[in-house]
Design a protein around this motif. Structure first.
Motif, PDB file in Angstrom:
ATOM      1  N   SER A 115     -12.121   5.401  -1.477  1.00 49.18           N
ATOM      2  CA  SER A 115     -13.065   6.345  -0.877  1.00 49.18           C
ATOM      3  C   SER A 115     -14.354   5.646  -0.455  1.00 49.18           C
ATOM      4  N   SER A 116     -14.724   4.585  -1.157  1.00 52.01           N
ATOM      5  CA  SER A 116     -15.941   3.847  -0.773  1.00 52.01           C
ATOM      6  C   SER A 116     -15.770   3.172   0.582  1.00 52.01           C
ATOM      7  N   ARG A 117     -14.534   2.926   0.966  1.00 49.36           N
ATOM      8  CA  ARG A 117     -14.248   2.340   2.279  1.00 49.36           C
ATOM      9  C   ARG A 117     -14.189   3.415   3.362  1.00 49.36           C
TER      10      ARG A 117
ATOM     11  N   VAL B 292     -11.308  -3.877   1.959  1.00 51.75           N
ATOM     12  CA  VAL B 292     -12.030  -4.206   3.194  1.00 51.75           C
ATOM     13  C   VAL B 292     -11.089  -4.422   4.380  1.00 51.75           C
ATOM     14  N   SER B 293      -9.817  -4.695   4.105  1.00 52.87           N
ATOM     15  CA  SER B 293      -8.865  -4.912   5.196  1.00 52.87           C
ATOM     16  C   SER B 293      -8.342  -3.605   5.795  1.00 52.87           C
ATOM     17  N   LEU B 294      -8.674  -2.478   5.176  1.00 55.43           N
ATOM     18  CA  LEU B 294      -8.193  -1.183   5.654  1.00 55.43           C
ATOM     19  C   LEU B 294      -9.170  -0.545   6.630  1.00 55.43           C
ATOM     20  N   SER B 295      -8.630   0.226   7.555  1.00 54.89           N
ATOM     21  CA  SER B 295      -9.491   1.054   8.398  1.00 54.89           C
ATOM     22  C   SER B 295      -9.954   2.240   7.557  1.00 54.89           C
ATOM     23  N   ALA B 296     -11.032   2.885   7.966  1.00 52.90           N
ATOM     24  CA  ALA B 296     -11.519   4.050   7.226  1.00 52.90           C
ATOM     25  C   ALA B 296     -10.453   5.149   7.147  1.00 52.90           C
ATOM     26  N   PRO B 297      -9.757   5.488   8.257  1.00 50.35           N
ATOM     27  CA  PRO B 297      -8.713   6.526   8.141  1.00 50.35           C
ATOM     28  C   PRO B 297      -7.579   6.130   7.184  1.00 50.35           C
TER      29      PRO B 297
ATOM     30  N   TRP C 215       0.848  -1.201   0.000  1.00 55.11           N
ATOM     31  CA  TRP C 215       0.000   0.000   0.000  1.00 55.11           C
ATOM     32  C   TRP C 215       0.883   1.251   0.000  1.00 55.11           C
ATOM     33  N   ASP C 216       1.758   1.332   0.975  1.00 55.63           N
ATOM     34  CA  ASP C 216       2.605   2.518   1.121  1.00 55.63           C
ATOM     35  C   ASP C 216       3.640   2.603   0.002  1.00 55.63           C
ATOM     36  N   ALA C 217       4.297   1.505  -0.280  1.00 55.43           N
ATOM     37  CA  ALA C 217       5.352   1.515  -1.296  1.00 55.43           C
ATOM     38  C   ALA C 217       4.786   1.877  -2.672  1.00 55.43           C
ATOM     39  N   ALA C 218       3.632   1.320  -3.023  1.00 58.40           N
ATOM     40  CA  ALA C 218       3.034   1.626  -4.330  1.00 58.40           C
ATOM     41  C   ALA C 218       2.662   3.100  -4.417  1.00 58.40           C
ATOM     42  N   SER C 219       2.158   3.669  -3.324  1.00 59.26           N
ATOM     43  CA  SER C 219       1.802   5.091  -3.363  1.00 59.26           C
ATOM     44  C   SER C 219       3.051   5.963  -3.500  1.00 59.26           C
ATOM     45  N   ARG C 220       4.177   5.506  -2.973  1.00 58.15           N
ATOM     46  CA  ARG C 220       5.435   6.246  -3.128  1.00 58.15           C
ATOM     47  C   ARG C 220       5.988   6.117  -4.555  1.00 58.15           C
ATOM     48  N   LEU C 221       5.714   4.993  -5.200  1.00 55.27           N
ATOM     49  CA  LEU C 221       6.173   4.805  -6.578  1.00 55.27           C
ATOM     50  C   LEU C 221       5.518   5.785  -7.543  1.00 55.27           C
ATOM     51  N   LEU C 222       4.390   6.349  -7.171  1.00 55.48           N
ATOM     52  CA  LEU C 222       3.691   7.282  -8.050  1.00 55.48           C
ATOM     53  C   LEU C 222       4.553   8.488  -8.399  1.00 55.48           C
ATOM     54  N   SER C 223       5.519   8.787  -7.547  1.00 51.67           N
ATOM     55  CA  SER C 223       6.394   9.934  -7.815  1.00 51.67           C
ATOM     56  C   SER C 223       7.754   9.505  -8.369  1.00 51.67           C
ATOM     57  N   SER C 224       7.857   8.278  -8.817  1.00 47.90           N
ATOM     58  CA  SER C 224       9.107   7.781  -9.384  1.00 47.90           C
ATOM     59  C   SER C 224       9.485   8.559 -10.651  1.00 47.90           C
ATOM     60  N   VAL C 225      10.771   8.699 -10.859  1.00 45.46           N
ATOM     61  CA  VAL C 225      11.244   9.344 -12.088  1.00 45.46           C
ATOM     62  C   VAL C 225      11.097   8.411 -13.288  1.00 45.46           C
TER      63      VAL C 225
ATOM     64  N   CYS D 285      -1.106   0.808 -10.923  1.00 44.73           N
ATOM     65  CA  CYS D 285      -1.772  -0.486 -11.151  1.00 44.73           C
ATOM     66  C   CYS D 285      -1.833  -1.305  -9.866  1.00 44.73           C
ATOM     67  N   CYS D 286      -0.764  -1.273  -9.100  1.00 41.27           N
ATOM     68  CA  CYS D 286      -0.723  -2.016  -7.842  1.00 41.27           C
ATOM     69  C   CYS D 286      -1.770  -1.470  -6.860  1.00 41.27           C
ATOM     70  N   LEU D 287      -1.864  -0.143  -6.756  1.00 39.75           N
ATOM     71  CA  LEU D 287      -2.873   0.452  -5.876  1.00 39.75           C
ATOM     72  C   LEU D 287      -4.284   0.081  -6.318  1.00 39.75           C
ATOM     73  N   HIS D 288      -4.524   0.124  -7.627  1.00 42.90           N
ATOM     74  CA  HIS D 288      -5.847  -0.247  -8.130  1.00 42.90           C
ATOM     75  C   HIS D 288      -6.158  -1.708  -7.804  1.00 42.90           C
ATOM     76  N   GLN D 289      -5.201  -2.586  -8.060  1.00 44.50           N
ATOM     77  CA  GLN D 289      -5.411  -4.016  -7.804  1.00 44.50           C
ATOM     78  C   GLN D 289      -5.641  -4.292  -6.317  1.00 44.50           C
ATOM     79  N   LYS D 290      -4.805  -3.703  -5.470  1.00 43.70           N
ATOM     80  CA  LYS D 290      -4.972  -3.908  -4.026  1.00 43.70           C
ATOM     81  C   LYS D 290      -6.304  -3.333  -3.546  1.00 43.70           C
ATOM     82  N   ALA D 291      -6.669  -2.151  -4.078  1.00 43.50           N
ATOM     83  CA  ALA D 291      -7.939  -1.547  -3.679  1.00 43.50           C
ATOM     84  C   ALA D 291      -9.109  -2.425  -4.106  1.00 43.50           C
TER      85      ALA D 291
END
Length: 194
Positions: free
Chosen positions: A111-113, A72-77, A41-51, A61-67
């Motif tokens: 956001s639906s979660r 459902v495994s995530l807390s709302a925050p 989750w965290d690593a994929a979101s950091r990759l979004l700013s990769s050069v 793609c990883c964030l979309h697939q995991k989402a």
């Protein structure tokens, strides 16, 4: 948070996948295992700013697939924090359409979660900070990512959001027409914007 070194390791594996065919199978195996790990989750979101465009696309793609599979495994925050990261990425960089689509779908699922209704997006600074057309693109993704019964009651709010983005003296741009088409099965019509 992802441990130090994970993001460069994943970035390297993505580049191997795309640039070194002889080692692609090994890199693919590593990346598939990575995607199943909670740190993805965290690593994929950091990759979004990769050069490297390949690594940024992999992150989206990883964030979309995991989402799609694990929201459902995530807390709302946590879901809201990841939604915010996706929206910030969409707004900060001129991504290719395919990458923006992956991020919009991930943001919709997350956001639906984390939100009670789609109208809650308007309370997120990362959504409000998007250009009107990017806001419309995200709204168009919501019928694909939220349970229809849950968002059906949000039609008036979505109509208000779209109306505020549409100049009344101009025809609706293509993006708004596409958004309306996505919401039509739930009852929204172009005339509702009048």
């Amino acid at each position: 948070p992802a441990p130090v070194g994970v993001v460069p390791q994943v970035e390297s594996a993505v580049l191997v996948m795309h640039r070194e065919p002889a080692r692609a199978a090994e890199a693919d195996q590593f990346l598939q295992q990575f995607q199943r790990a909670p740190v993805a989750w965290d690593a994929a979101s950091r990759l979004l700013s990769s050069v490297y465009a390949e690594a940024a696309l992999f992150g989206a793609c990883c964030l979309h697939q995991k989402a799609r599979l694990e929201t459902v495994s995530l807390s709302a925050p946590d879901a809201i924090a990841l939604t915010t990261r996706c929206l910030e990425a969409i707004g900060s960089v001129s991504f290719p359409t395919s990458m923006r689509t992956q991020l919009a779908l991930a943001a919709g699922l997350l956001s639906s979660r984390g939100l009670e209704s789609p109208e809650g997006l308007s309370t997120l600074p990362s959504f409000v900070g998007l250009s009107p057309m990017l806001q419309v693109e995200l709204l168009a993704a919501l019928p694909l990512t939220w349970h229809h019964e849950r968002i059906r009651s949000s039609l008036p709010g979505v109509i208000n959001m779209l109306s505020s983005l549409t100049p009344h003296d101009q025809p609706a741009p293509h993006a708004i027409a596409a958004c309306i088409a996505a919401w039509q099965p739930l009852g929204i019509e172009l005339a509702d914007l009048g």
